[in-house]
Design an enzyme around this catalytic site. Sequence first.
Site, mmCIF file in Angstrom:
data_model
loop_
_atom_site.group_PDB
_atom_site.id
_atom_site.type_symbol
_atom_site.label_atom_id
_atom_site.label_comp_id
_atom_site.label_asym_id
_atom_site.label_seq_id
_atom_site.Cartn_x
_atom_site.Cartn_y
_atom_site.Cartn_z
ATOM 1 N N HIS A 67 0.824 -1.205 0.000
ATOM 2 C CA HIS A 67 0.000 0.000 0.000
ATOM 3 C C HIS A 67 0.868 1.270 0.000
ATOM 4 O O HIS A 67 2.067 1.187 -0.247
ATOM 5 C CB HIS A 67 -1.006 -0.038 1.147
ATOM 6 N N GLU A 104 -1.847 0.158 8.057
ATOM 7 C CA GLU A 104 -0.998 -0.861 7.458
ATOM 8 C C GLU A 104 0.093 -0.223 6.604
ATOM 9 O O GLU A 104 1.248 -0.678 6.598
ATOM 10 C CB GLU A 104 -1.837 -1.809 6.592
ATOM 11 N N HIS A 159 3.225 -6.914 4.436
ATOM 12 C CA HIS A 159 1.830 -6.569 4.713
ATOM 13 C C HIS A 159 1.481 -6.857 6.169
ATOM 14 O O HIS A 159 2.257 -7.472 6.912
ATOM 15 C CB HIS A 159 0.891 -7.382 3.812
ATOM 16 N N GLU A 241 2.342 -11.578 5.604
ATOM 17 C CA GLU A 241 1.324 -10.955 6.461
ATOM 18 C C GLU A 241 1.830 -11.104 7.896
ATOM 19 O O GLU A 241 1.768 -12.184 8.485
ATOM 20 C CB GLU A 241 -0.023 -11.650 6.276
#
Length: 277
Positions: A67, A104, A159, A241
């Site tokens: 992101h 995030e 992430h 993650e």
Amino acid sequence: MVLGTLLTAAAAGALVWAARGPDAGGPADGRRAGGEPPRAAASPSSTASSAAERPLAGRTVLVDPGHNPGNFRHTAEINRQVDAGTHRKECDTTGTATAKGYTEAAFTLDVAHRLRDLLTAQGAKVVLTHDADRPFGPCVDERARIGNEARADAAVSVHADGSGTGHRGYHVILPAKVAEGGADTGPIVGPSRALGESIAAGFRAATGTAPADYVGGGTGLDVRDDLGGLNLSTVPKVFVECGNMRDPEDAALLADPAWRQKAASGMADGIRTYLTR
């Protein structure tokens, strides 16, 4: 006659000097022409020590901070559909956030910086897909392309998950074998699994956290065919993650700088193990 003999001897001496080279004679202390001392040859022990300290010298690693902190200001742009290999999907998303508002995008950029510094110290060339130096993105197809063009030896997308409260733990996403549209992951499936397994082991050892209890069957590994960043990659690549931002216990870890350093260290350990095995 004497003069001729002297000239002949001088010429012979010059030929010997030329054959031996200008550094063959010279001062008794071994100095080279111009008074420069001779260069010392690197000892085997110093060469081995250098290799041990910089085991990733000559390697290129792509680090992809998931992101972008500016994505939320550019919803129209990030909602644009792009090629994800097997289908079309949004350019990017804003990512998730903890209940206290830690995003995030902020998390991934911080961990990416820590990971970059650790890998660089080991001699690797690190390429970031972005450094919050652009208003939004890059889109998922460009993220893959950056790693491909860099010919990265390993690519890692950082992430944090946004699953339900009560779900805890990390997991590493591996590319599925797909050959459709612009995607052909066949050549990278095996190497990406080896990279993912190595990172999962390093991550667990460094952070002390357990594999996700809600995906991957407790292995800390999950295989997906819907992520453009994996589908379009031509180099070994995984997504990490690091935890679930929507669970308060995981969120507390993710927001802790000391824990984030452990997370980066675990990923760096896994990447080094993969690249030097």
